[in-house]
Design a protein around this motif. Structure first.
Motif, PDB file in Angstrom:
ATOM      1  N   UNK A  68       0.934  -1.275  -0.083  1.00  0.00           N
ATOM      2  CA  UNK A  68      -0.079   0.080   0.171  1.00  0.00           C
ATOM      3  C   UNK A  68       0.847   1.171  -0.204  1.00  0.00           C
ATOM      4  N   UNK A  69       1.772   1.380   0.914  1.00  0.00           N
ATOM      5  CA  UNK A  69       2.808   2.488   1.167  1.00  0.00           C
ATOM      6  C   UNK A  69       3.722   2.670  -0.077  1.00  0.00           C
ATOM      7  N   UNK A  70       4.122   1.468  -0.591  1.00  0.00           N
ATOM      8  CA  UNK A  70       4.809   1.507  -1.834  1.00  0.00           C
ATOM      9  C   UNK A  70       4.232   2.042  -2.956  1.00  0.00           C
ATOM     10  N   UNK A  71       2.909   1.721  -3.121  1.00  0.00           N
ATOM     11  CA  UNK A  71       2.220   2.327  -4.413  1.00  0.00           C
ATOM     12  C   UNK A  71       1.917   3.731  -4.134  1.00  0.00           C
ATOM     13  N   UNK A  72       1.495   4.197  -2.863  1.00  0.00           N
ATOM     14  CA  UNK A  72       1.458   5.700  -2.903  1.00  0.00           C
ATOM     15  C   UNK A  72       2.784   6.137  -3.120  1.00  0.00           C
ATOM     16  N   UNK A 113       7.237  16.096   3.236  1.00  0.00           N
ATOM     17  CA  UNK A 113       5.664  16.052   3.507  1.00  0.00           C
ATOM     18  C   UNK A 113       5.617  17.157   4.910  1.00  0.00           C
ATOM     19  N   UNK A 114       6.338  17.739   5.054  1.00  0.00           N
ATOM     20  CA  UNK A 114       6.125  18.686   6.185  1.00  0.00           C
ATOM     21  C   UNK A 114       5.794  20.254   5.873  1.00  0.00           C
ATOM     22  N   UNK A 141      -0.651  18.803   0.169  1.00  0.00           N
ATOM     23  CA  UNK A 141      -0.186  17.565  -0.189  1.00  0.00           C
ATOM     24  C   UNK A 141       0.478  16.906   0.978  1.00  0.00           C
ATOM     25  N   UNK A 142       0.696  17.794   1.818  1.00  0.00           N
ATOM     26  CA  UNK A 142       1.562  17.505   3.231  1.00  0.00           C
ATOM     27  C   UNK A 142       0.373  16.836   4.149  1.00  0.00           C
ATOM     28  N   UNK A 143      -0.742  17.564   4.147  1.00  0.00           N
ATOM     29  CA  UNK A 143      -1.655  17.276   5.041  1.00  0.00           C
ATOM     30  C   UNK A 143      -2.342  15.771   4.564  1.00  0.00           C
ATOM     31  N   UNK A 144      -2.484  15.761   3.204  1.00  0.00           N
ATOM     32  CA  UNK A 144      -3.250  14.449   2.410  1.00  0.00           C
ATOM     33  C   UNK A 144      -2.211  13.553   2.818  1.00  0.00           C
ATOM     34  N   UNK A 145      -0.828  13.616   2.813  1.00  0.00           N
ATOM     35  CA  UNK A 145       0.213  12.547   3.061  1.00  0.00           C
ATOM     36  C   UNK A 145       0.190  11.959   4.529  1.00  0.00           C
ATOM     37  N   UNK A 146      -0.157  13.111   5.460  1.00  0.00           N
ATOM     38  CA  UNK A 146       0.039  12.746   6.550  1.00  0.00           C
ATOM     39  C   UNK A 146      -1.166  11.975   7.073  1.00  0.00           C
ATOM     40  N   UNK A 149      -0.768   8.431   5.573  1.00  0.00           N
ATOM     41  CA  UNK A 149       0.257   7.523   6.663  1.00  0.00           C
ATOM     42  C   UNK A 149      -0.416   6.911   7.846  1.00  0.00           C
ATOM     43  N   UNK A 150      -1.032   7.689   8.619  1.00  0.00           N
ATOM     44  CA  UNK A 150      -1.749   7.350   9.767  1.00  0.00           C
ATOM     45  C   UNK A 150      -3.124   6.444   9.494  1.00  0.00           C
ATOM     46  N   UNK A 151      -3.895   6.940   8.700  1.00  0.00           N
ATOM     47  CA  UNK A 151      -4.999   6.236   8.673  1.00  0.00           C
ATOM     48  C   UNK A 151      -5.276   4.945   8.358  1.00  0.00           C
ATOM     49  N   UNK A 152      -4.654   4.155   7.307  1.00  0.00           N
ATOM     50  CA  UNK A 152      -4.695   2.753   7.314  1.00  0.00           C
ATOM     51  C   UNK A 152      -4.171   1.729   8.537  1.00  0.00           C
TER      52      UNK A 152
END
Length: 624
Positions: A68-72, A113-114, A141-146, A149-152
């Motif tokens: 999942x994270x690799x695909x992102x 992504x900060x 983009x940073x907010x979306x990436x964060x 990262x956490x939600x899954x």
């Protein structure tokens, strides 16, 4: 293997609509006042798709965090690397050392992504600091990436409680929304940039995905109504809403609710299929990510090059260039690398290159922007360098650490004037100190970013600023100054002037002087001169002048009603006329520059203001 939900052309079209709205906001559309809300559409779509992918994988027992994270990473990093590298190359040719240093910091933050946290600290969302805005758009983009990262990981925990999943997501959504409504008012920067205060938006999409996973669907007779109503909510916010600092607003909630309704309807629904699923809009959606990445830096560089908003022709050219680069990036960068295998090795490679680009940006920051290279020729850079560290100095009278002498009345002085406001009040001190008679005391209470307000205590939007204003009112009550000068950066309004004057008159102030705005420049005045007016700057110019602030000054000048209790200090009329605004005083531009940054007066200009206008108004307010 990563589970992917069935492809929906209407979601591509919704992405296309969102990116077109974001670009319309960047290009200053007069008709779509809420166009910047397009970014909120992206948040909801992201929450919906991420949750759908994770739930599908968990259901089939094929979900792999590694895949999942690799695909992102493979989805995001290739285009981001290209854009960051291009920005660094352009910056080497177009920026001065101080600007390039700031750009290096922005690139380093983007690579991790900060960006939202870096911009949160500097609060640049509604300011025109040119170097800080080149990568301003990457906060989202940073907010979306964060969130991704956490939600899954949280979703995997919620998966064990399938029956309570919707309730858990709903509780998290309501908590985030409530926090955004409350804390966003207390700290507008947090409301805009905080991932926790923004989480309710992707969580709205996540809630829809979970409900659909559990089998919820609209009744067949309601699908058309849902999608049509959703589109109406989005468009009403876009046409009539506004984006402002702070947390969630009515307009944001309308957009989120509208996007929720659109996504909840089947792809075959008329609005989804015929409008959002139209091939043209879906095509824009297919290139929406690189289009989003490319459009803003070019617009920012054009603003820097012209020291102001680019012309219509330039903006249209930027649109075409960004669109062409988006297509090229999609066809030759994104798609080939997204399909490549193995996932882990490729993802780690992209992450390594991204970190290398970020490290290079941080090295630029440490190296002070490589002075002496690129655009930074010696003469221009030396001139700009004289003022790069310019700032209104911190004083012993700055809240909350205020020295007693700043607020206590000196009985040996017959009269007292009090300066109350942000740094635009502090800048008046130098001139008044030199030009007021010896029997006048200058009281001061200033704050870095709080506007003065005589409203009732406890009503301030920001608790710290409310405390600052409460202290100012206590000072006025106890010290009883003859005259109070209220000054702030911008957002001056006649009705607020009148309310403040009435309150201060009731406290015994003879007269309240309201300082109008100073000339504002699109980039610091030294940079405007070095970039656009070199080597012989004119005495006056309109190059780089913020026309909106000029218009504000015109409105205040026209409608302000002078009385015994209040008067307007027309700073703009002193420094600007039809020929332009003063760039320097005296014979030497270096020694006589009127501003060392975007808007603050230099000590020389402050002395000029007091000598020509302000000191006379202060003394005249008590009949001397």
């Amino acid at each position: 293997m990563e589970h992917r939900p069935n492809h929906r052309a209407d979601i591509d079209g919704l992405r296309g609509l969102a990116v077109l709205l974001v670009m319309a906001a960047a290009f200053s559309s007069r008709w779509l006042t809420g166009a910047a809300l397009g970014i909120d559409i992206f948040f909801v779509i992201s929450g919906y798709l991420v949750t759908s992918i994770v739930l599908g994988g968990l259901e089939q027992r094929t979900f792999s965090p590694r895949e999942f994270y690799g695909a992102r990473l493979r989805r995001v990093l290739p285009a981001l690397i290209v854009v960051l590298a291009a920005v660094l190359i352009l910056g080497w040719f177009l920026l001065f050392a101080g600007e390039y240093r700031e750009l290096g910091k922005q690139v380093a933050a983007a690579s991790l992504f900060l960006s939202n946290f870096v911009l949160w600290r500097g609060y640049a969302a509604f300011e025109d600091s040119a170097p800080a805005t080149i990568l301003l758009h990457l906060w989202s983009l940073a907010v979306g990436a964060q969130f991704v990262l956490a939600w899954p990981l949280l979703l995997m925990l919620a998966w064990r409680r399938k029956t309570a999943g919707a309730a858990l997501i709903g509780i998290a959504l309501v908590a985030s929304l409530a926090a955004s409504l409350y804390f966003g008012r207390q700290s507008p920067a947090a409301g805009y940039y905080s991932p926790l205060l923004r989480a309710w938006e992707p969580l709205a999409g996540a809630l829809l995905a979970w409900l659909q996973y559990r089998g919820w669907r609209w009744h067949a007779s309601s699908t058309r109504t849902a999608s049509a109503l959703g589109l109406c909510l989005v468009l009403s916010a876009v046409f009539f809403g506004r984006v402002s600092p702070g947390g969630a607003s009515v307009w944001t909630m309308l957009v989120v609710a509208g996007t929720f309704l659109i996504l909840s309807a089947p792809a075959e629904t008329w609005v989804n299929h015929r409008l959002l699923g139209h091939w043209a809009l879906a095509l824009v959606g297919a290139v929406s990510f690189p289009l989003f990445l490319w459009h803003w830096p070019f617009l920012a560089f054009a603003r820097i090059a012209e020291s102001g908003p680019p012309s219509l022709t330039a903006r249209l050219g930027i649109l075409l260039i960004a669109a062409a680069l988006a297509v090229v990036t999609t066809v030759f960068v994104e798609r080939p690398l997204r399909r490549s295998t193995p996932i882990g090795i490729k993802a780690l490679s992209f992450a390594g290159v991204t970190l290398a680009v970020g490290a290079f940006g941080f090295a630029l920051y440490l190296a002070s922007g490589l002075p002496g290279t690129g655009y930074r020729d010696t003469a221009r850079q030396d001139f700009v360098g004289l003022f790069e560290e310019h700032d209104t100095p911190a004083t012993v009278c700055e809240f909350p650490n205020v020295a007693p002498a700043c607020v206590l009345r000196d009985p040996a002085r017959r009269h007292a004037v009090m300066l109350w406001g942000d740094t635009h009040a502090q800048q008046l001190y130098d001139g008044l100190q030199r030009n007021l008679p010896a029997n006048w005391q200058i009281l001061r209470l200033t704050s870095l970013d709080c506007y003065p307000s005589a409203a009732e205590r406890g009503r301030g939007v920001d608790e710290r600023c409310a405390a600052f204003n409460a202290m100012a009112l206590d000072t006025i009550t106890n010290a009883k100054p003859d005259v109070v000068i209220m000054a702030q950066d911008r957002w001056q309004f006649i009705r607020i002037f009148e309310a403040n004057a009435a309150r201060l008159k009731a406290l015994g102030v003879r007269r309240t002087l309201f300082a109008g705005p100073t000339p504002h420049w699109s980039t610091p005045l030294p940079t405007v001169i070095a970039r656009n007016l070199w080597p012989t700057p004119p005495r006056r110019t309109m190059v780089g002048v913020d026309r909106q602030i000029l218009s504000l000054a015109d409105v205040l000048r026209t409608h302000f009603a002078t009385s015994d209790s209040m008067a307007y200090v027309d700073i703009m009329d002193l420094f600007c006329n039809r020929a332009g605004c003063l760039t320097y005083l005296g014979d030497d531009p270096r020694a006589g520059l009127t501003s060392g940054d975007n808007s603050h007066l230099t000590p020389r200009a402050s002395d000029y203001l007091a000598r020509q206008l302000l000191a006379r108004m202060v003394v005249g307010s008590v009949g001397e």
